[in-house]
Design an enzyme around this catalytic site. Structure first.
Site, PDB file in Angstrom:
ATOM      1  N   TYR A   1      24.989  44.048  11.592  1.00  0.00           N
ATOM      2  CA  TYR A   1      26.444  44.074  11.770  1.00  0.00           C
ATOM      3  C   TYR A   1      26.936  45.403  12.350  1.00  0.00           C
ATOM      4  O   TYR A   1      27.925  45.449  13.083  1.00  0.00           O
ATOM      5  CB  TYR A   1      27.161  43.717  10.459  1.00  0.00           C
ATOM      6  CG  TYR A   1      27.174  42.216  10.261  1.00  0.00           C
ATOM      7  CD1 TYR A   1      26.203  41.575   9.492  1.00  0.00           C
ATOM      8  CD2 TYR A   1      28.121  41.433  10.917  1.00  0.00           C
ATOM      9  CE1 TYR A   1      26.182  40.192   9.367  1.00  0.00           C
ATOM     10  CE2 TYR A   1      28.109  40.050  10.803  1.00  0.00           C
ATOM     11  CZ  TYR A   1      27.136  39.441  10.034  1.00  0.00           C
ATOM     12  OH  TYR A   1      27.119  38.061   9.945  1.00  0.00           O
TER      13      TYR A   1
ATOM     14  N   HIS B   1      36.832  33.021  11.053  1.00  0.00           N
ATOM     15  CA  HIS B   1      35.555  33.542  10.531  1.00  0.00           C
ATOM     16  C   HIS B   1      35.622  35.029  10.229  1.00  0.00           C
ATOM     17  O   HIS B   1      34.583  35.664  10.049  1.00  0.00           O
ATOM     18  CB  HIS B   1      34.413  33.228  11.505  1.00  0.00           C
ATOM     19  CG  HIS B   1      34.106  31.757  11.576  1.00  0.00           C
ATOM     20  ND1 HIS B   1      33.375  31.204  12.601  1.00  0.00           N
ATOM     21  CD2 HIS B   1      34.437  30.733  10.747  1.00  0.00           C
ATOM     22  CE1 HIS B   1      33.266  29.881  12.389  1.00  0.00           C
ATOM     23  NE2 HIS B   1      33.925  29.581  11.280  1.00  0.00           N
TER      24      HIS B   1
ATOM     25  N   CYS C   1      31.558  51.035  -2.154  1.00  0.00           N
ATOM     26  CA  CYS C   1      32.993  50.894  -2.374  1.00  0.00           C
ATOM     27  C   CYS C   1      33.610  52.192  -2.913  1.00  0.00           C
ATOM     28  O   CYS C   1      33.166  52.701  -3.948  1.00  0.00           O
ATOM     29  CB  CYS C   1      33.242  49.753  -3.369  1.00  0.00           C
ATOM     30  SG  CYS C   1      34.979  49.530  -3.762  1.00  0.00           S
TER      31      CYS C   1
HETATM   32  C1  BV8 Z   1      31.987  26.301   4.825  1.00  0.00           C
HETATM   33  C2  BV8 Z   1      30.996  34.701  11.232  1.00  0.00           C
HETATM   34  C3  BV8 Z   1      32.429  25.446   2.675  1.00  0.00           C
HETATM   35  C4  BV8 Z   1      29.785  35.542  10.937  1.00  0.00           C
HETATM   36  C5  BV8 Z   1      30.186  32.409  11.510  1.00  0.00           C
HETATM   37  C6  BV8 Z   1      30.470  20.362   7.194  1.00  0.00           C
HETATM   38  C7  BV8 Z   1      31.591  20.857   6.562  1.00  0.00           C
HETATM   39  C8  BV8 Z   1      31.602  22.143   6.043  1.00  0.00           C
HETATM   40  C9  BV8 Z   1      30.471  22.964   6.179  1.00  0.00           C
HETATM   41  C10 BV8 Z   1      29.354  22.478   6.811  1.00  0.00           C
HETATM   42  C11 BV8 Z   1      29.352  21.164   7.313  1.00  0.00           C
HETATM   43  N1  BV8 Z   1      28.152  20.966   7.867  1.00  0.00           N
HETATM   44  C12 BV8 Z   1      27.405  22.091   7.759  1.00  0.00           C
HETATM   45  C13 BV8 Z   1      28.094  23.020   7.098  1.00  0.00           C
HETATM   46  C14 BV8 Z   1      27.628  24.354   6.762  1.00  0.00           C
HETATM   47  C15 BV8 Z   1      27.948  25.376   7.848  1.00  0.00           C
HETATM   48  C16 BV8 Z   1      27.701  24.875   9.248  1.00  0.00           C
HETATM   49  O1  BV8 Z   1      28.621  24.487   9.955  1.00  0.00           O
HETATM   50  N2  BV8 Z   1      26.435  24.899   9.672  1.00  0.00           N
HETATM   51  C17 BV8 Z   1      26.118  24.494  11.035  1.00  0.00           C
HETATM   52  C18 BV8 Z   1      25.097  25.446  11.634  1.00  0.00           C
HETATM   53  C19 BV8 Z   1      25.603  23.071  10.972  1.00  0.00           C
HETATM   54  N3  BV8 Z   1      29.315  25.825   7.728  1.00  0.00           N
HETATM   55  C20 BV8 Z   1      29.613  26.798   6.853  1.00  0.00           C
HETATM   56  O2  BV8 Z   1      28.808  27.283   6.087  1.00  0.00           O
HETATM   57  C21 BV8 Z   1      31.049  27.287   6.814  1.00  0.00           C
HETATM   58  N4  BV8 Z   1      31.503  27.369   5.458  1.00  0.00           N
HETATM   59  O3  BV8 Z   1      32.058  25.241   5.326  1.00  0.00           O
HETATM   60  O4  BV8 Z   1      32.374  26.556   3.514  1.00  0.00           O
HETATM   61  C22 BV8 Z   1      31.082  25.393   2.062  1.00  0.00           C
HETATM   62  C23 BV8 Z   1      30.830  26.261   1.020  1.00  0.00           C
HETATM   63  C24 BV8 Z   1      29.577  26.191   0.389  1.00  0.00           C
HETATM   64  C25 BV8 Z   1      28.589  25.297   0.844  1.00  0.00           C
HETATM   65  C26 BV8 Z   1      28.857  24.445   1.938  1.00  0.00           C
HETATM   66  C27 BV8 Z   1      30.111  24.504   2.548  1.00  0.00           C
HETATM   67  C28 BV8 Z   1      31.171  28.696   7.366  1.00  0.00           C
HETATM   68  C29 BV8 Z   1      30.809  28.739   8.809  1.00  0.00           C
HETATM   69  C30 BV8 Z   1      31.150  30.121   9.375  1.00  0.00           C
HETATM   70  C31 BV8 Z   1      29.888  30.937   9.568  1.00  0.00           C
HETATM   71  N5  BV8 Z   1      30.213  32.198  10.213  1.00  0.00           N
HETATM   72  N6  BV8 Z   1      30.617  33.545  12.069  1.00  0.00           N
HETATM   73  C32 BV8 Z   1      29.283  36.247  12.169  1.00  0.00           C
HETATM   74  O5  BV8 Z   1      29.824  36.085  13.260  1.00  0.00           O
HETATM   75  O6  BV8 Z   1      28.296  37.000  12.017  1.00  0.00           O
HETATM   76  S1  BV8 Z   1      29.647  31.171  12.517  1.00  0.00           S
HETATM   77  C33 BV8 Z   1      29.143  31.872  13.977  1.00  0.00           C
HETATM   78  O7  BV8 Z   1      28.274  30.947  14.583  1.00  0.00           O
HETATM   79  C34 BV8 Z   1      30.249  32.032  14.971  1.00  0.00           C
HETATM   80  O8  BV8 Z   1      31.429  32.457  14.389  1.00  0.00           O
HETATM   81  C35 BV8 Z   1      30.376  30.670  15.572  1.00  0.00           C
HETATM   82  O9  BV8 Z   1      31.235  29.869  14.810  1.00  0.00           O
HETATM   83  C36 BV8 Z   1      28.983  30.129  15.437  1.00  0.00           C
HETATM   84  C37 BV8 Z   1      28.306  30.116  16.786  1.00  0.00           C
HETATM   85  O10 BV8 Z   1      28.880  29.071  17.475  1.00  0.00           O
HETATM   86  P1  BV8 Z   1      29.577  29.300  18.902  1.00  0.00           P
HETATM   87  O11 BV8 Z   1      30.752  30.157  18.759  1.00  0.00           O
HETATM   88  O12 BV8 Z   1      29.753  27.962  19.451  1.00  0.00           O
HETATM   89  O13 BV8 Z   1      28.559  30.164  19.728  1.00  0.00           O
HETATM   90  P2  BV8 Z   1      27.132  29.741  20.301  1.00  0.00           P
HETATM   91  O14 BV8 Z   1      26.428  31.000  20.645  1.00  0.00           O
HETATM   92  O15 BV8 Z   1      26.504  28.783  19.368  1.00  0.00           O
HETATM   93  O16 BV8 Z   1      27.481  28.973  21.642  1.00  0.00           O
HETATM   94  C38 BV8 Z   1      28.119  29.685  22.689  1.00  0.00           C
HETATM   95  C39 BV8 Z   1      28.723  28.638  23.586  1.00  0.00           C
HETATM   96  O17 BV8 Z   1      29.387  29.289  24.654  1.00  0.00           O
HETATM   97  C40 BV8 Z   1      27.653  27.755  24.208  1.00  0.00           C
HETATM   98  O18 BV8 Z   1      28.130  26.420  24.247  1.00  0.00           O
HETATM   99  C41 BV8 Z   1      27.507  28.332  25.631  1.00  0.00           C
HETATM  100  O19 BV8 Z   1      27.140  27.329  26.565  1.00  0.00           O
HETATM  101  C42 BV8 Z   1      28.905  28.786  25.888  1.00  0.00           C
HETATM  102  N7  BV8 Z   1      29.036  29.902  26.843  1.00  0.00           N
HETATM  103  C43 BV8 Z   1      28.227  30.981  26.967  1.00  0.00           C
HETATM  104  N8  BV8 Z   1      28.750  31.813  27.894  1.00  0.00           N
HETATM  105  C44 BV8 Z   1      29.905  31.262  28.340  1.00  0.00           C
HETATM  106  C45 BV8 Z   1      30.100  30.043  27.662  1.00  0.00           C
HETATM  107  N9  BV8 Z   1      31.160  29.242  27.897  1.00  0.00           N
HETATM  108  C46 BV8 Z   1      32.059  29.654  28.808  1.00  0.00           C
HETATM  109  N10 BV8 Z   1      31.947  30.826  29.486  1.00  0.00           N
HETATM  110  C47 BV8 Z   1      30.893  31.650  29.280  1.00  0.00           C
HETATM  111  N11 BV8 Z   1      30.786  32.788  29.984  1.00  0.00           N
HETATM  112 ZN    ZN Z   2      34.615  47.809  -5.264  1.00  0.00          ZN
END
Ligand code: BV8
Ligand code: ZN
Length: 281
Positions: free
Chosen positions: A73, A127, A180
């Site tokens: 980070y 996020h 902290c």
């Molecule tokens: C939660 C912060 C409740 C940290 C991030 C259903 C419902 C609820 C939860 C889930 C569910 N199914 C699964 C889950 C669990 C999980 C999840 O979604 N898993 C996925 C992998 C299946 N979700 C969670 O855990 C969420 N919490 O729901 O809480 C809960 C509580 C307890 C137990 C269960 C549930 C929390 C999710 C948030 C995680 N934190 N970020 C950090 O940044 O370090 S997520 C992080 O990854 C990013 O923020 C972002 O969201 C994600 C990456 O995705 P993208 O942004 O799409 O980026 P990526 O690199 O993948 O793709 C880039 C895209 O850009 C590509 O398409 C590429 O082609 C395109 N691109 C590239 N260059 C360009 C471009 N497009 C245009 N122009 C360009 N130049």
């Molecule tokens: Zn503290």
């Protein structure tokens, strides 16, 4: 190929529809900041050194190896604070100034949208942010805004946190990680939402209320794989309120499954930093 009543790559039909659109939601992902030089997660499978970024964005990773997570980070803080908003950030900020019924839900934690002048009342960073650090102790609520492009502790200096190459840096002794200043017990952690953590209730509530309160005309899905939930669910929620969907992405499948939504009305393939200034003008 989903049923599309017109050529999905036709910017004129999009611009015509945009002119007549009032309530618009943009869902943005890592691709929005790619042209600012920030690494994407690449389908949440991105690599930092030899680590899948997703495997480091969890509470479990922080408990297991806070030194490695802080190096990850710290490197991302330094990259984000040194980066500049690109033309896509600026185009979204300009649209939100022009149209008070336009909101941006960003999954990005890099802070580039606020720095592009996006009005905060129309920007929902679901996020969290790299500019926030907070006490990891459940008994302490200390939170600090810290967007200084300098190491939080000497042990996290740029030379120690580089993500280049595959070499691991010597792990930072826990005592040299940020602690902290309030309770003196908890270690500080990044103020981002990790996988398995809930999104901020206040932001989720405001977005749900905004979507529920009236018809949504247009949903822009920008630079995201639309695979991370529950953020991805906003695409379908907008569509259920009447929205047409425009996808702007470097890689476009014929039938993109974005948040479970397959029927995009427009598919614009390319760099959003080039496409958005054109189609949103
Ligand atoms: C939660 C912060 C409740 C940290 C991030 C259903 C419902 C609820 C939860 C889930 C569910 N199914 C699964 C889950 C669990 C999980 C999840 O979604 N898993 C996925 C992998 C299946 N979700 C969670 O855990 C969420 N919490 O729901 O809480 C809960 C509580 C307890 C137990 C269960 C549930 C929390 C999710 C948030 C995680 N934190 N970020 C950090 O940044 O370090 S997520 C992080 O990854 C990013 O923020 C972002 O969201 C994600 C990456 O995705 P993208 O942004 O799409 O980026 P990526 O690199 O993948 O793709 C880039 C895209 O850009 C590509 O398409 C590429 O082609 C395109 N691109 C590239 N260059 C360009 C471009 N497009 C245009 N122009 C360009 N130049
Ligand atoms: Zn503290």
């Amino acid at each position: 190929m989903p049923y599309i009543e017109h050529d999905p790559t036709n910017t004129n039909t999009f611009k015509h529809y945009l002119l007549h659109s009032k309530r618009i939601l943009a869902l943005c992902g890592a691709g929005l900041s790619a042209s600012s030089g920030l690494a994407t997660f690449r389908g949440a499978g991105g690599l930092w050194r030899t680590h899948d970024a997703m495997s480091l964005a969890t509470p479990q990773a922080f408990v297991k190896d806070p030194s490695l997570v802080w190096q990850f980070y710290s490197a991302r803080r330094q990259a984000a604070f040194s980066a500049k908003p690109n033309a896509a950030h600026l185009a979204l900020a300009a649209l939100s100034v022009k149209n008070k019924n336009f909101i941006t839900v960003t999954q990005n934690v890099d802070g580039l949208s606020p720095r592009a002048g996006h009005p905060p009342e129309q920007l929902f960073p679901v996020h969290g942010s790299l500019s926030t650090i907070k006490c990891a102790s459940v008994f302490c609520s200390y939170t600090e805004y810290n967007n200084f492009n300098m190491a939080l502790t000497p042990a996290l200096a740029p030379s120690r946190v580089s993500g280049d190459g595959e070499s691991e840096q010597p792990l930072t002794p826990h005592v040299d990680l940020p602690h902290c200043p309030k309770c003196g017990v908890g270690m500080m952690r990044p103020g981002v939402v990790w996988f398995g953590e809930s999104l901020p209730n206040d932001l989720v509530g405001s977005i749900d209320d905004w979507i529920d309160q009236a018809r949504v005309d247009l949903c822009l899905v920008i630079g995201t794989t639309g695979q991370v939930w529950p953020a991805a669910g906003y695409i379908g929620a907008c569509q259920a309120k009447g929205a047409r969907v425009a996808v702007i992405n470097m890689e476009i499948d014929d039938d993109p499954n974005l948040g479970g939504v397959h029927t995009a009305d427009w598919l614009f393939k390319g760099d959003c930093a080039e496409i958005l200034p054109d189609i949103l003008q």
